[in-house]
Design an enzyme around this catalytic site. Structure first.
Site, PDB file in Angstrom:
ATOM      1  N   SER A 143       0.879  -1.172   0.000  1.00 20.98           N
ATOM      2  CA  SER A 143       0.000   0.000   0.000  1.00 20.98           C
ATOM      3  C   SER A 143       0.905   1.207   0.000  1.00 20.98           C
ATOM      4  O   SER A 143       2.095   1.123   0.323  1.00 20.98           O
ATOM      5  CB  SER A 143      -0.880  -0.006   1.261  1.00 20.98           C
ATOM      6  OG  SER A 143      -1.522   1.251   1.444  1.00 20.98           O
ATOM      7  N   TYR A 155      -1.927  -1.446  10.473  1.00 16.14           N
ATOM      8  CA  TYR A 155      -2.014  -1.660   9.031  1.00 16.14           C
ATOM      9  C   TYR A 155      -0.707  -1.266   8.354  1.00 16.14           C
ATOM     10  O   TYR A 155      -0.163  -2.006   7.524  1.00 16.14           O
ATOM     11  CB  TYR A 155      -3.180  -0.846   8.464  1.00 16.14           C
ATOM     12  CG  TYR A 155      -3.388  -1.001   6.976  1.00 16.14           C
ATOM     13  CD1 TYR A 155      -3.999  -2.130   6.447  1.00 16.14           C
ATOM     14  CD2 TYR A 155      -2.983  -0.003   6.083  1.00 16.14           C
ATOM     15  CE1 TYR A 155      -4.201  -2.271   5.079  1.00 16.14           C
ATOM     16  CE2 TYR A 155      -3.178  -0.138   4.726  1.00 16.14           C
ATOM     17  CZ  TYR A 155      -3.782  -1.269   4.220  1.00 16.14           C
ATOM     18  OH  TYR A 155      -3.978  -1.403   2.860  1.00 16.14           O
TER      19      TYR A 155
END
Length: 286
Positions: A143, A155
């Site tokens: 990401s 995350y």
């Protein structure tokens, strides 16, 4: 891998979002694709839609956070197609919550799906790609949060890990004829904000860390951004296909977050600048 036609790919998280975009782009390029996902209904629908275009695809259900299920999916892929040339570690979940709302279950869920499954995928499929001597490519979805920390530290931790793993493996696997790319997407129209819909029972309570006011607000804002500004996953799939053909180390989807990445590296350089003219003590000879 300039000529993808006839090659075989295994794609996780392939029933929707980025995974389906990648599977579609590869299938359109003549690649045989095994779609892997935890969500049986969505997987069946995706496979049927691709088969309707005469694509040579199949589906296998697996929870990638369980190594045994990922191994079984690999066995099914070899049984169906004989070889694997391309591994796409794409399955991922969002969440983790902000500081003060973390849970052990939340950390375990993110680490197992977003990072450990990538490690296991490479450990299982790497030797399969090596075995036929025809070369291949490993693409792992991180990401942009793997380069700049966002609202959810858990995350970002998992995505930084995927970036680091991909960077290290690129040099290790190049002599074996295997390219390694890391996909760092920005805002894409996916269902990642609804990841808890597929939460396994053993991670019960993992989504509880998103219940405080700050997390709820952040989730709502991100959901709105994905809906209004998110890039089409099919476009991302085409970028990944091109990245595989040209062995790109990093695959980005847009330049929206480039200034934030540049600012991070500027801060890192400033740290070196602060100690540039200092001479650290060294062990004396003898």
């Amino acid at each position: 891998m300039k000529d993808l036609a006839g090659k075989t790919a295994f794609v996780t998280g392939a029933a929707s979002g980025i995974g389906l975009g990648i599977a579609t782009a590869l299938a359109q390029a003549g690649v045989k694709v095994m779609l892997c996902d935890i969500e049986q209904g969505a997987l069946d629908k995706a496979v049927a839609a691709l088969k309707a275009t005469n694509a040579d695809v199949e589906g296998v259900k697996a929870d990638v956070s369980l190594k045994a299920e990922l191994q079984a999916a690999a066995d099914a892929t070899i049984a169906r197609f004989g070889k694997v040339h391309i591994l796409v570690n794409n399955a991922g979940v969002g969440g983790g919550g902000m500081y003060g709302a973390w849970t052990d279950a939340g950390w375990d869920w993110l680490l197992d799906v977003n990072l450990r499954a990538v490690v296991w995928g490479i450990g299982i499929f790497g030797p399969l790609i090596e075995s036929h001597g025809e070369g291949g490519q490993i693409v792992s979805t991180a990401s942009i949060a793997g380069l700049i920390s966002g609202a959810s530290s858990p995350y970002s931790v998992t995505k930084y890990g995927v970036v680091a793993l991909s960077e290290g493996l690129r040099n290790e696997l190049a002599p074996k004829g295997i390219g390694v790319s890391v996909l760092c997407p920005g805002l894409i129209r996916t269902n990642i904000m609804d990841s808890a819909r597929n939460l396994p029972e053993r991670f019960e309570g993992a989504a509880g860390g998103t219940g405080n006011v700050e997390s709820v607000g952040a989730i709502q804002n991100l959901r709105m951004l994905l809906e209004t500004q998110g890039i089409d996953p099919l476009y991302v799939g085409e970028l990944v296909r091109e990245g595989i053909e040209n062995d790109w180390p990093y695959i980005f989807t847009d330049t929206q977050f480039e200034p934030m990445v540049e600012a991070r590296f500027a801060n890192i350089k400033a740290g070196f600048d602060r100690i540039r003219d200092r001479t650290p003590p060294r062990p004396s000879a003898g």
